[in-house]
Design a protein around this motif. Structure first.
Motif, PDB file in Angstrom:
ATOM      1  N   GLN A  17       0.861  -1.185   0.000  1.00 14.19           N
ATOM      2  CA  GLN A  17       0.000   0.000   0.000  1.00 14.19           C
ATOM      3  C   GLN A  17       0.898   1.236   0.000  1.00 14.19           C
ATOM      4  O   GLN A  17       1.642   1.450   0.962  1.00 14.19           O
ATOM      5  CB  GLN A  17      -0.912  -0.014   1.234  1.00 14.19           C
ATOM      6  N   ILE A  18       0.833   2.018  -1.068  1.00 16.65           N
ATOM      7  CA  ILE A  18       1.775   3.113  -1.289  1.00 16.65           C
ATOM      8  C   ILE A  18       1.050   4.457  -1.258  1.00 16.65           C
ATOM      9  O   ILE A  18      -0.036   4.576  -1.827  1.00 16.65           O
ATOM     10  CB  ILE A  18       2.503   2.918  -2.631  1.00 16.65           C
ATOM     11  N   HIS A  19       1.655   5.449  -0.623  1.00 20.46           N
ATOM     12  CA  HIS A  19       0.893   6.647  -0.295  1.00 20.46           C
ATOM     13  C   HIS A  19       1.562   7.934  -0.731  1.00 20.46           C
ATOM     14  O   HIS A  19       2.772   8.004  -0.930  1.00 20.46           O
ATOM     15  CB  HIS A  19       0.603   6.626   1.207  1.00 20.46           C
ATOM     16  N   SER A  20       0.735   8.958  -0.814  1.00 18.18           N
ATOM     17  CA  SER A  20       1.137  10.243  -1.428  1.00 18.18           C
ATOM     18  C   SER A  20       1.598  11.265  -0.411  1.00 18.18           C
ATOM     19  O   SER A  20       1.365  12.462  -0.594  1.00 18.18           O
ATOM     20  CB  SER A  20      -0.086  10.793  -2.165  1.00 18.18           C
ATOM     21  N   ARG A  21       2.282  10.841   0.623  1.00 17.74           N
ATOM     22  CA  ARG A  21       2.686  11.809   1.650  1.00 17.74           C
ATOM     23  C   ARG A  21       3.663  12.874   1.134  1.00 17.74           C
ATOM     24  O   ARG A  21       3.651  14.006   1.620  1.00 17.74           O
ATOM     25  CB  ARG A  21       3.261  11.074   2.866  1.00 17.74           C
ATOM     26  N   PRO A  22       4.499  12.575   0.117  1.00 12.09           N
ATOM     27  CA  PRO A  22       5.377  13.647  -0.393  1.00 12.09           C
ATOM     28  C   PRO A  22       4.606  14.815  -1.016  1.00 12.09           C
ATOM     29  O   PRO A  22       5.171  15.877  -1.252  1.00 12.09           O
ATOM     30  CB  PRO A  22       6.232  12.930  -1.439  1.00 12.09           C
ATOM     31  N   LEU A  23       3.280  14.598  -1.243  1.00  9.90           N
ATOM     32  CA  LEU A  23       2.478  15.689  -1.802  1.00  9.90           C
ATOM     33  C   LEU A  23       2.619  16.963  -0.983  1.00  9.90           C
ATOM     34  O   LEU A  23       2.606  18.064  -1.513  1.00  9.90           O
ATOM     35  CB  LEU A  23       1.000  15.295  -1.827  1.00  9.90           C
ATOM     36  N   ILE A  24       2.720  16.807   0.325  1.00 11.49           N
ATOM     37  CA  ILE A  24       2.918  18.005   1.155  1.00 11.49           C
ATOM     38  C   ILE A  24       4.261  17.958   1.894  1.00 11.49           C
ATOM     39  O   ILE A  24       4.722  18.949   2.419  1.00 11.49           O
ATOM     40  CB  ILE A  24       1.761  18.207   2.160  1.00 11.49           C
TER      41      ILE A  24
END
Ligand SMILES: [Zn+2]
Length: 553
Positions: free
Chosen positions: A411-418
């Motif tokens: 499960q891979i997530h978009s935390r670098p977005l912020i």
């Protein structure tokens, strides 16, 4: 003009007429003249769909599908619009989020606009109410002025209303009314793992720093009572539907109680939950003694007793707190003794055949988790349990292979977005490959996209898709070079997540037999410039063939 008061008689006449014209064979709804991206195995695109009893019964050309309708069928003319399956987030914390009616800066790229939003909320606030933004944004996303909110500025827009603006789990900005309401003054001791900031003259600056500081302030922001929380949960679901979310996997979070789940369970029981929620049990023991207590719960655990709107599916995301790493901290390894405590719980779950989703980010700890699972698998096979790792920001090829051998999903997530800019500050060039979408896609492992919202990233799935495709964070900084294609990203945010959440028979693609969970988009996902994918919005969201959101309504 028919008078509504004659309703019973009127209804009787209507139904007999309806029944005579709407044969049992006819479908409830058809969508025609569209560009419907089914996300089936061949990524087929069709013009039309037919829906009956919440599920898709046919997909094909508009002409074919029109034949399935009769005068009682609802016909939706898509006028060429693009349709995709409802977006499924495999990992978020939205169940907990209903405890606060917080303001969100999801996708807000102007600090001036953010300030305006705070001012508006402050003006509307009732006595005693706070204005809170509990993460989900960062200073770097403001392209006009990448900075926070000084005390004087917050005081000018909210002289009497407490305001707390939390940036990820790093720091929080308070106004004077907030400091007063939180009973923080120059004499207040620093909370553990936190700092109450003062200027050179010893005066409070309004900023409280560190994860401990953020938790200290968050604990002061009043939570909604049960009734208000139920109303807020409904509002939150509509907000998520408006962003394109039709289902999510909930990973729990700190401070969760049974009361957090009630609003969603009650809505589901009433058939009024307009989203699907599949949650895991969250426990965060921090000592061997606390592990003993948790182990006592596992024998009675019985997942999958719910329905296709609200169901308990297993355990996670954290298993033993001391091994829960943090994204903005370099950590080569965790203590072997702590891994041993985690294995006590994992082993008990494996013996019960229960699904486990574990939070793990850094390369060293990933190795340690894998070694522990491989050893466990020799004693209690876990391959058929579809266990999962969440985040995997520094996973490598070898580790992906080992996960596949254990039948695991990622499960891979978009935390670098912020957090992208901050991650480059902490991890240097390694951050270009965190997370390694391209490497994971090429490994062939089953993996899915999600956010980890609400504190550490935005809630908007189109931002997640846009990020995986362009590598650009909110505000436009390029921070990741592991881009994937639009098709790969869409599959990861739909069909693959359905599998991860044990719903592959019901969700994830627009095919015969699946629930009619779909989004009618304002622009075409497949042809819009990549940088604009983040700005895509549903004009209509359907869950189980029911319209749960319509733009402008
Ligand atoms: Zn999480």
């Amino acid at each position: 003009m028919l008078n509504i008061s004659n309703k019973p008689l009127f209804l009787l006449i209507f139904f007999s007429a309806f029944l005579s014209t709407h044969s049992a064979l006819a479908v409830d709804t058809i969508l025609v003249n569209g560009k419907i991206i089914t996300v089936d195995d061949r990524f087929t695109i069709v013009q039309a769909l037919a829906i009956k009893n919440q599920r898709i019964v046919a997909a094909g050309s508009s002409g074919e599908i029109r034949k399935l309708a009769d005068s009682g069928t609802t016909v939706i003319d898509l006028q060429g619009r693009t349709v995709i399956p409802g977006l499924i987030d495999n990992h978020s914390h939205w169940i907990r989020a209903a405890e606060h009616d917080e303001l969100r800066f999801d996708g807000v790229t102007s600090r001036a606009q953010a300030l305006q939003m705070l001012a508006t909320r402050a003006r509307m606030a009732k006595p005693g109410e706070w204005v809170s933004v509990l993460g989900g944004w960062s200073e770097e996303q403001f392209t006009d002025a990448p900075r926070g909110f000084p005390l004087a500025e917050l005081d000018s827009i909210a002289p009497d209303t407490p305001v707390a603006v939390q940036s990820i789990y790093n720091h929080v900005y308070l106004n004077s009314a907030g400091l007063r309401a939180a009973k923080i003054d120059e004499t207040t001791p620093n909370p553990p793992n936190g700092t109450i900031e003062k200027d050179a003259s010893g005066k409070l600056t309004g900023v409280v720093r560190g994860a401990g500081g953020v938790a200290f302030v968050a604990g002061k922001v009043p939570k909604l009572e049960a009734e208000a929380r139920a109303i807020n949960a409904r509002k939150l679901v509509t907000y998520l539907n408006s962003l394109g979310i039709t289902a999510w996997g909930d990973a729990g979070g700190r401070g969760m109680t049974a009361g957090h789940y009630e609003p969603y369970r009650q809505l589901a029981d009433k058939g009024e939950l307009n989203v699907r929620v599949f949650w895991t049990t969250i426990r965060q023991p921090a000592t061997p003694e606390q592990v003993d207590k948790v182990l006592a719960e596992i024998p009675a655990l019985k997942p999958f007793q719910g329905n296709d709107y609200f169901d308990h599916i297993g355990w996670g995301e954290s298993v033993y707190s001391p091994i829960t790493t943090q994204l903005l901290r370099v950590q080569k390894e965790v203590k072997p003794d702590d891994i041993a405590q985690m294995v006590r719980i994992a082993s008990a779950l494996a013996q019960r055949g229960i699904y486990l989703n574990s939070h793990v980010e850094m390369n060293g700890p990933i190795d340690q988790f894998l070694a522990a699972y491989e050893d466990l698998n020799k004693v209690t096979p876990i391959k058929a349990l579809r266990w999962s790792f969440s985040h995997l920001d520094q996973i490598d090829d070898q580790q992906l292979l080992r996960m596949k051998r254990l039948g695991m999903t990622a499960q891979i997530h978009s935390r670098p977005l912020i957090q992208g800019v901050l991650m480059h500050r902490v991890h240097g060039d390694k951050a270009w490959d965190m997370p390694p979408f391209r490497r994971i896609q090429d490994s062939g492992i089953l993996w899915g996209l999600g956010s980890d919202a609400t504190a550490v990233t935005t809630s908007n799935p189109f931002y997640t898709l846009g990020f995986a495709i362009t590598g650009k964070m909110v505000g436009g900084h390029h921070v990741n070079r592991q881009s994937i294609t639009r098709e790969e990203a869409l599959i990861a945010h739909t069909r693959s997540n359905a599998f991860i959440l044990f719903q592959e028979g019901n969700l994830g693609s627009l095919q015969k037999g699946k629930y009619a969970d779909l989004l009618v988009l304002d622009k075409d996902y497949l042809t819009i410039p990549a940088d604009n994918i983040k700005d895509l919005k549903p004009v209509m969201t359907m869950v189980g063939g029911k319209i749960v959101y319509k733009a402008g309504q």
